[in-house]
Design a protein around this motif. Structure first.
Motif, PDB file in Angstrom:
ATOM      1  N   PRO A   7      52.088  20.856 -38.429  1.00  0.00           N
ATOM      2  CA  PRO A   7      50.881  20.304 -37.799  1.00  0.00           C
ATOM      3  C   PRO A   7      50.777  18.800 -38.004  1.00  0.00           C
ATOM      4  N   LYS A   8      50.155  18.162 -37.040  1.00  0.00           N
ATOM      5  CA  LYS A   8      49.951  16.716 -37.133  1.00  0.00           C
ATOM      6  C   LYS A   8      48.829  16.408 -38.125  1.00  0.00           C
ATOM      7  N   ALA A   9      48.974  15.297 -38.810  1.00  0.00           N
ATOM      8  CA  ALA A   9      47.901  14.830 -39.695  1.00  0.00           C
ATOM      9  C   ALA A   9      47.201  13.654 -39.029  1.00  0.00           C
ATOM     10  N   VAL A  10      45.984  13.417 -39.418  1.00  0.00           N
ATOM     11  CA  VAL A  10      45.266  12.252 -38.896  1.00  0.00           C
ATOM     12  C   VAL A  10      45.862  10.997 -39.488  1.00  0.00           C
ATOM     13  N   ALA A  11      45.474   9.853 -38.899  1.00  0.00           N
ATOM     14  CA  ALA A  11      46.121   8.591 -39.265  1.00  0.00           C
ATOM     15  C   ALA A  11      46.001   8.271 -40.743  1.00  0.00           C
ATOM     16  N   ASP A  12      44.928   8.703 -41.357  1.00  0.00           N
ATOM     17  CA  ASP A  12      44.745   8.380 -42.775  1.00  0.00           C
ATOM     18  C   ASP A  12      45.434   9.375 -43.693  1.00  0.00           C
ATOM     19  N   ALA A  13      46.265  10.240 -43.122  1.00  0.00           N
ATOM     20  CA  ALA A  13      47.086  11.205 -43.869  1.00  0.00           C
ATOM     21  C   ALA A  13      46.265  12.345 -44.469  1.00  0.00           C
ATOM     22  N   VAL A  14      44.992  12.447 -44.129  1.00  0.00           N
ATOM     23  CA  VAL A  14      44.200  13.591 -44.549  1.00  0.00           C
ATOM     24  C   VAL A  14      44.448  14.718 -43.550  1.00  0.00           C
ATOM     25  N   ILE A  15      44.916  15.835 -44.034  1.00  0.00           N
ATOM     26  CA  ILE A  15      45.278  16.935 -43.141  1.00  0.00           C
ATOM     27  C   ILE A  15      44.026  17.586 -42.575  1.00  0.00           C
ATOM     28  N   ARG A  16      44.033  17.817 -41.288  1.00  0.00           N
ATOM     29  CA  ARG A  16      42.944  18.519 -40.623  1.00  0.00           C
ATOM     30  C   ARG A  16      43.164  20.025 -40.728  1.00  0.00           C
ATOM     31  N   ASN A  17      42.131  20.731 -41.081  1.00  0.00           N
ATOM     32  CA  ASN A  17      42.160  22.189 -41.124  1.00  0.00           C
ATOM     33  C   ASN A  17      41.415  22.743 -39.920  1.00  0.00           C
ATOM     34  N   ALA A  18      41.737  23.962 -39.535  1.00  0.00           N
ATOM     35  CA  ALA A  18      41.129  24.570 -38.356  1.00  0.00           C
ATOM     36  C   ALA A  18      39.961  25.464 -38.760  1.00  0.00           C
ATOM     37  N   MET A  19      38.772  25.121 -38.294  1.00  0.00           N
ATOM     38  CA  MET A  19      37.587  25.943 -38.491  1.00  0.00           C
ATOM     39  C   MET A  19      37.471  26.883 -37.293  1.00  0.00           C
ATOM     40  N   THR A  20      37.453  28.194 -37.541  1.00  0.00           N
ATOM     41  CA  THR A  20      37.405  29.156 -36.446  1.00  0.00           C
ATOM     42  C   THR A  20      36.331  30.208 -36.692  1.00  0.00           C
ATOM     43  N   ARG A 224      45.531  23.516 -52.196  1.00  0.00           N
ATOM     44  CA  ARG A 224      46.952  23.715 -52.484  1.00  0.00           C
ATOM     45  C   ARG A 224      47.771  23.746 -51.192  1.00  0.00           C
ATOM     46  N   VAL A 225      47.245  24.411 -50.173  1.00  0.00           N
ATOM     47  CA  VAL A 225      47.935  24.460 -48.884  1.00  0.00           C
ATOM     48  C   VAL A 225      48.054  23.056 -48.292  1.00  0.00           C
ATOM     49  N   ASN A 226      46.985  22.268 -48.391  1.00  0.00           N
ATOM     50  CA  ASN A 226      47.020  20.899 -47.875  1.00  0.00           C
ATOM     51  C   ASN A 226      47.931  19.993 -48.685  1.00  0.00           C
ATOM     52  N   GLN A 227      47.829  20.065 -50.004  1.00  0.00           N
ATOM     53  CA  GLN A 227      48.498  19.097 -50.854  1.00  0.00           C
ATOM     54  C   GLN A 227      49.934  19.477 -51.212  1.00  0.00           C
ATOM     55  N   VAL A 228      50.159  20.766 -51.493  1.00  0.00           N
ATOM     56  CA  VAL A 228      51.496  21.207 -51.895  1.00  0.00           C
ATOM     57  C   VAL A 228      52.340  21.563 -50.675  1.00  0.00           C
ATOM     58  N   ASP A 229      51.784  22.381 -49.787  1.00  0.00           N
ATOM     59  CA  ASP A 229      52.533  22.788 -48.599  1.00  0.00           C
ATOM     60  C   ASP A 229      52.479  21.748 -47.497  1.00  0.00           C
ATOM     61  N   GLN A 230      51.510  20.814 -47.581  1.00  0.00           N
ATOM     62  CA  GLN A 230      51.327  19.800 -46.538  1.00  0.00           C
ATOM     63  C   GLN A 230      51.105  20.441 -45.168  1.00  0.00           C
ATOM     64  N   ARG A 276      31.899  19.680 -46.011  1.00  0.00           N
ATOM     65  CA  ARG A 276      31.872  18.425 -46.781  1.00  0.00           C
ATOM     66  C   ARG A 276      33.157  18.213 -47.581  1.00  0.00           C
ATOM     67  N   ASP A 277      33.824  19.293 -47.937  1.00  0.00           N
ATOM     68  CA  ASP A 277      34.976  19.192 -48.840  1.00  0.00           C
ATOM     69  C   ASP A 277      36.308  18.993 -48.136  1.00  0.00           C
ATOM     70  N   PHE A 278      36.373  19.293 -46.832  1.00  0.00           N
ATOM     71  CA  PHE A 278      37.637  19.214 -46.102  1.00  0.00           C
ATOM     72  C   PHE A 278      37.437  18.567 -44.742  1.00  0.00           C
ATOM     73  N   LYS A 279      38.556  18.169 -44.149  1.00  0.00           N
ATOM     74  CA  LYS A 279      38.577  17.643 -42.789  1.00  0.00           C
ATOM     75  C   LYS A 279      38.861  18.805 -41.841  1.00  0.00           C
ATOM     76  N   TRP A 280      38.080  18.920 -40.737  1.00  0.00           N
ATOM     77  CA  TRP A 280      38.186  20.067 -39.840  1.00  0.00           C
ATOM     78  C   TRP A 280      38.354  19.627 -38.391  1.00  0.00           C
TER      79      TRP A 280
END
Length: 290
Positions: A7-20, A224-230, A276-280
């Motif tokens: 998956p693509k990350a945003v420009a600031d390298a914070v990974i976006r997660n999918a809220m469904t 962990r999924v964001n930081q370790v698995d990227q 508040r805790d994650f990027k979505w």
């Protein structure tokens, strides 16, 4: 099943997660099917409108855009729900028409169900429907043909496989992250999130597990999924999960009642904390580059 999508990350390298959000009402869940006759649905108190309104307000406060996997049955009776979802800038996706498990349908029955729901949602929502999620994550080893049928019907991605062992669903040997089951020209499958601990995949994508486990543990797994698995995490919940005052049908098993009702009163606050805790973002933006 080795063609993984990163998956693509945003420009600031914070990974976006999918809220469904799986848009269905309390009386439509598979666990209550033995005690709630499908023919009684139309006569039951429907609470999905008010619950979706609360979810839309919660997401707006957090500036979060999400994907709403919506039942055709709901859209047909409450078209204003669909229009509010689209007006809020969210992705409209399909959850099938009548919450029939994909594993309980023939190929033709499944084709009719997903085609009907896609056309209905597109007609009401005025936008193309690209995504599908099977009720109860009911695509697995025995019915992978369903992914071919989805592609033939015009869907671009599915989020229907949960790579865990469960008594009602699961495909433990499936990849943990987005992959193309039939190569890069086929349908994209985006599994519900798990975290790898030793040799086990643990559920980390929402639903009843999120209500049952301490919030700090769920947050740790997604981090962990964001930081370790990227990788992007896929989180899901239902409108009835923020509604502790919903009617309670008689006759359900103790296990079903526990799974359905545990910590309903805490769910809305926990979801607000997630915003508040994650990027979505929406599924289509993260995985299709929309």
């Amino acid at each position: 099943m080795n063609d993984r999508l990163h998956p693509k990350a945003v420009a600031d390298a914070v990974i976006r997660n999918a809220m469904t959000i799986d848009v269905e009402d309390y009386f439509q869940v598979s666990a209550f099917a033995p005690v709630i006759d499908r023919d009684s649905w139309a006569g039951r108190e429907c609470r999905v409108e008010r619950n979706v309104d609360r979810i839309l307000a919660l997401l707006a406060r957090g500036n979060v855009h999400a994907t709403f996997f919506t039942l055709g049955w709901i859209a047909e009776r409450y078209p204003q729900v669909v229009r509010k979802i689209v007006a809020g800038g969210h992705e409209l996706a399909s959850h099938g028409y009548g919450h029939l498990r994909a594993s309980d349908q023939t190929r033709e029955e499944f084709r009719d169900d997903i085609t009907r729901s896609k056309a209905l949602l597109e007609d009401i929502g005025g936008q193309q429907v690209l995504g599908y999620r099977a009720p109860s994550f009911s695509i697995g080893t025995a019915n992978l043909w369903a992914l071919d049928v989805l592609q033939e019907a015009g869907y671009r991605y599915s989020s229907s496989i949960y790579p865990i062992q469960h008594d009602h669903y699961g495909m433990p040997d499936a990849p943990r992250f987005a992959f193309y089951p039939n190569g890069p020209d086929g349908l994209l499958e985006v599994p519900i999130t798990t975290v790898q601990v030793m040799q086990r995949k643990l559920p980390a994508g929402g639903g009843g597990y999120f209500r049952l486990l301490p919030y700090a543990l769920s947050r740790w797994m997604m981090e962990r999924v964001n930081q370790v698995d990227q990788q992007s995490a896929i989180f899901y919940f239902h409108p009835w999960e923020i509604d502790p005052g919903q009617p309670r049908p008689e006759g359900a098993s103790m296990k079903s009642r526990f799974r359905h009702y545990v910590n309903l009163d805490r769910m809305e606050g926990r979801i607000a904390q997630l915003t508040r805790d994650f990027k979505w973002d929406r599924m289509d933006r993260i995985f299709l580059g929309k």
